[in-house]
Structures are given as C-alpha cells and as structure tokens.
Design a protein around this motif. Sequence first.
Motif, PDB file in Angstrom:
ATOM      1  N   ALA A 150       0.834  -1.199   0.000  1.00 26.39           N
ATOM      2  CA  ALA A 150       0.000   0.000   0.000  1.00 26.39           C
ATOM      3  C   ALA A 150       0.869   1.248   0.000  1.00 26.39           C
ATOM      4  N   LYS A 151       1.984   1.193   0.715  1.00 25.73           N
ATOM      5  CA  LYS A 151       2.892   2.336   0.732  1.00 25.73           C
ATOM      6  C   LYS A 151       3.465   2.561  -0.664  1.00 25.73           C
ATOM      7  N   ALA A 152       3.807   1.465  -1.341  1.00 27.50           N
ATOM      8  CA  ALA A 152       4.319   1.589  -2.710  1.00 27.50           C
ATOM      9  C   ALA A 152       3.257   2.174  -3.630  1.00 27.50           C
ATOM     10  N   ALA A 153       1.983   1.901  -3.343  1.00 22.56           N
ATOM     11  CA  ALA A 153       0.899   2.430  -4.169  1.00 22.56           C
ATOM     12  C   ALA A 153       0.777   3.947  -4.023  1.00 22.56           C
ATOM     13  N   ASP A 154       1.290   4.481  -2.912  1.00 24.90           N
ATOM     14  CA  ASP A 154       1.232   5.929  -2.705  1.00 24.90           C
ATOM     15  C   ASP A 154       2.196   6.684  -3.606  1.00 24.90           C
ATOM     16  N   LYS A 155       3.154   5.966  -4.195  1.00 23.86           N
ATOM     17  CA  LYS A 155       4.076   6.588  -5.148  1.00 23.86           C
ATOM     18  C   LYS A 155       3.499   6.348  -6.530  1.00 23.86           C
ATOM     19  N   PRO A 156       2.874   7.341  -7.114  1.00 22.66           N
ATOM     20  CA  PRO A 156       2.164   7.117  -8.369  1.00 22.66           C
ATOM     21  C   PRO A 156       3.061   6.707  -9.524  1.00 22.66           C
ATOM     22  N   SER A 157       2.722   5.583 -10.138  1.00 21.42           N
ATOM     23  CA  SER A 157       3.449   5.173 -11.329  1.00 21.42           C
ATOM     24  C   SER A 157       2.648   5.563 -12.567  1.00 21.42           C
ATOM     25  N   THR A 158       1.365   5.742 -12.393  1.00 20.03           N
ATOM     26  CA  THR A 158       0.505   6.116 -13.516  1.00 20.03           C
ATOM     27  C   THR A 158       0.010   7.552 -13.383  1.00 20.03           C
ATOM     28  N   GLY A 159       0.585   8.274 -12.431  1.00 21.24           N
ATOM     29  CA  GLY A 159       0.176   9.662 -12.260  1.00 21.24           C
ATOM     30  C   GLY A 159      -0.999   9.825 -11.316  1.00 21.24           C
ATOM     31  N   ARG A 160      -1.470   8.711 -10.712  1.00 20.65           N
ATOM     32  CA  ARG A 160      -2.608   8.812  -9.788  1.00 20.65           C
ATOM     33  C   ARG A 160      -2.211   8.156  -8.469  1.00 20.65           C
ATOM     34  N   SER A 161      -1.968   8.949  -7.452  1.00 18.22           N
ATOM     35  CA  SER A 161      -1.529   8.444  -6.162  1.00 18.22           C
ATOM     36  C   SER A 161      -2.541   7.483  -5.545  1.00 18.22           C
ATOM     37  N   GLY A 162      -2.036   6.332  -5.092  1.00 19.97           N
ATOM     38  CA  GLY A 162      -2.883   5.385  -4.384  1.00 19.97           C
ATOM     39  C   GLY A 162      -3.900   4.672  -5.232  1.00 19.97           C
ATOM     40  N   GLU A 163      -3.798   4.739  -6.549  1.00 16.85           N
ATOM     41  CA  GLU A 163      -4.833   4.160  -7.399  1.00 16.85           C
ATOM     42  C   GLU A 163      -4.539   2.735  -7.862  1.00 16.85           C
ATOM     43  N   GLU A 164      -3.292   2.280  -7.748  1.00 22.71           N
ATOM     44  CA  GLU A 164      -2.959   0.932  -8.191  1.00 22.71           C
ATOM     45  C   GLU A 164      -1.997   0.289  -7.212  1.00 22.71           C
ATOM     46  N   LEU A 183      -6.967  -2.185  -8.529  1.00 28.97           N
ATOM     47  CA  LEU A 183      -7.177  -0.855  -9.101  1.00 28.97           C
ATOM     48  C   LEU A 183      -8.253  -0.121  -8.312  1.00 28.97           C
ATOM     49  N   PHE A 184      -7.906   1.063  -7.829  1.00 28.38           N
ATOM     50  CA  PHE A 184      -8.790   1.858  -6.985  1.00 28.38           C
ATOM     51  C   PHE A 184      -9.185   3.153  -7.673  1.00 28.38           C
ATOM     52  N   LYS A 185     -10.312   3.695  -7.245  1.00 29.23           N
ATOM     53  CA  LYS A 185     -10.735   5.027  -7.673  1.00 29.23           C
ATOM     54  C   LYS A 185     -11.251   5.734  -6.435  1.00 29.23           C
ATOM     55  N   LYS A 186     -10.600   6.841  -6.093  1.00 35.17           N
ATOM     56  CA  LYS A 186     -10.936   7.606  -4.890  1.00 35.17           C
ATOM     57  C   LYS A 186     -10.950   6.713  -3.652  1.00 35.17           C
ATOM     58  N   GLY A 187      -9.959   5.795  -3.578  1.00 31.93           N
ATOM     59  CA  GLY A 187      -9.801   4.956  -2.403  1.00 31.93           C
ATOM     60  C   GLY A 187     -10.685   3.721  -2.342  1.00 31.93           C
ATOM     61  N   ARG A 188     -11.549   3.504  -3.355  1.00 34.20           N
ATOM     62  CA  ARG A 188     -12.421   2.318  -3.384  1.00 34.20           C
ATOM     63  C   ARG A 188     -12.005   1.385  -4.505  1.00 34.20           C
ATOM     64  N   LEU A 189     -12.007   0.090  -4.203  1.00 36.80           N
ATOM     65  CA  LEU A 189     -11.612  -0.905  -5.190  1.00 36.80           C
ATOM     66  C   LEU A 189     -12.588  -0.917  -6.353  1.00 36.80           C
ATOM     67  N   GLN A 190     -12.037  -0.933  -7.565  1.00 36.13           N
ATOM     68  CA  GLN A 190     -12.847  -0.956  -8.779  1.00 36.13           C
ATOM     69  C   GLN A 190     -12.689  -2.288  -9.515  1.00 36.13           C
ATOM     70  N   ALA A 191     -11.455  -2.763  -9.618  1.00 33.42           N
ATOM     71  CA  ALA A 191     -11.186  -3.976 -10.396  1.00 33.42           C
ATOM     72  C   ALA A 191      -9.948  -4.680  -9.870  1.00 33.42           C
ATOM     73  N   VAL A 192      -9.859  -5.967 -10.170  1.00 31.14           N
ATOM     74  CA  VAL A 192      -8.713  -6.796  -9.807  1.00 31.14           C
ATOM     75  C   VAL A 192      -8.201  -7.422 -11.100  1.00 31.14           C
ATOM     76  N   GLU A 193      -6.886  -7.334 -11.292  1.00 28.74           N
ATOM     77  CA  GLU A 193      -6.268  -7.793 -12.540  1.00 28.74           C
ATOM     78  C   GLU A 193      -5.153  -8.794 -12.243  1.00 28.74           C
ATOM     79  N   PHE A 194      -5.178  -9.917 -12.932  1.00 27.48           N
ATOM     80  CA  PHE A 194      -4.091 -10.897 -12.854  1.00 27.48           C
ATOM     81  C   PHE A 194      -3.078 -10.501 -13.919  1.00 27.48           C
ATOM     82  N   PHE A 195      -1.929  -9.996 -13.490  1.00 30.15           N
ATOM     83  CA  PHE A 195      -0.948  -9.458 -14.433  1.00 30.15           C
ATOM     84  C   PHE A 195       0.125 -10.488 -14.727  1.00 30.15           C
ATOM     85  N   SER A 196       0.401 -10.693 -16.019  1.00 28.32           N
ATOM     86  CA  SER A 196       1.515 -11.532 -16.476  1.00 28.32           C
ATOM     87  C   SER A 196       2.293 -10.717 -17.496  1.00 28.32           C
TER      88      SER A 196
END
Length: 198
Positions: A150-164, A183-196
């Motif tokens: 969660a702490k790593a999610a606070d460093k935006p990689s996509t330009g949106r803090s705390g969103e992924e 994947l979050f939007k305004k702190g609420r979970l929107q989707a879950v992705e299995f990444f490969s």
Amino acid sequence: MKQLLQLAPLVLCLAACQSNPTVPAATSATAPASPQPEPANPEHIDPTMVTVIGLPDEELTTKQLTQQLGRPDSIAKGAVECGGRLNSPMGAPNGDSWYYGKTLYEVSGTHAILCSFDVTSGKFRGKVGKLVLDQNTTLEDVRRFFPISAKAADKPSTGRSGEEMSLPFFDKDVPLDGSLNLLFKKGRLQAVEFFSPC
C-alpha cells in the motif's frame, strides 16, 4: 605420604567448590539458531490464496464458463497476443478475450481463465486470504493486510496516487513473473487484474 592422603579429599573438595568458567556441554550443543533473513517484501501472495466468486483461480472449460455466466457480452477474437495466463502451446493462435461487462476472461480453444474482474457491479467478489475484494473494499482495508504494498501504491506510477497496488505472486517462496493488481478510484476498489508480463 599419610598427610598427602589426608589432604587429597580436601583438595578435591576445594576443586569442586570453585566456579567452572566453561560452558556446560548441553548448553553449547543447543546454541541459538541464527536468525533467518527477512524477505524483502513479506507480503507476497501464493496463487492458491486467491478465490473469485468462491472458486479457486484456475483454468476452466468454456462449457463451464458459459454454464456459470452465460454467453459473454462481447468477444474480441485474437486479442491476447502476449502476457496471457493460459498455457497455450507454441505456435497456437492468439487467444480471444471474452467480456462479461468489464470482467475479462482469456479463451483459447476450449480453455478459459479469468484475467480481470470488475467489482463495482457486485456480481464478482474475490478474496486474498482473509481480505475480501468487492465494491466495499477500500485502500485502507488493503493497507491493514499489505502495508508495504500500500505504501508503494502511494508513489504514483501512472500519475494517480494510491490508485494501483501490486501484490507479487510467489510459489513456495520463489518469485513468479506475475502479480495481482488492485485498481482503486478515490480509495475504493474498482477492479482486480491478474498481471503476467509478456
């Protein structure tokens, strides 16, 4: 000589009463174990920890998929070019993407596997261990179970803090090439992705 024999018990008694600076054999045989090194990220997850709508995350047949969810809303033929989750043989045609709303299944021949699911409709619900993944899950809920990620999610990689947030997959403490992305939007979970990765 008689005096030496009389002094011998006294000398032995004095020797026995002196403190012994050596460590007893039993203690030295059970020396404390050296501490095991801590993993860099103890929050890794095993793929068997993930369930979706009460079922383990695993391949199923297209027949099972349509029995559970019906026909897909749309199909994108050949859309899975790389990074697919199915173990398709080399040279097999690109897999198809079957969409149920915003939820995506990868399909190749008669095999299917979930790639991402939308939690906003309430139709899909997942779990990672004890953490429930549904439309009520907040970033703070996840932070209680996975504070480092969660702490790593606070460093935006996509330009949106705390969103992924990315939770790496491991198998018996061996890192795998994939992760579970939340994947979050305004702190609420929107989707879950299995990444490969490709």
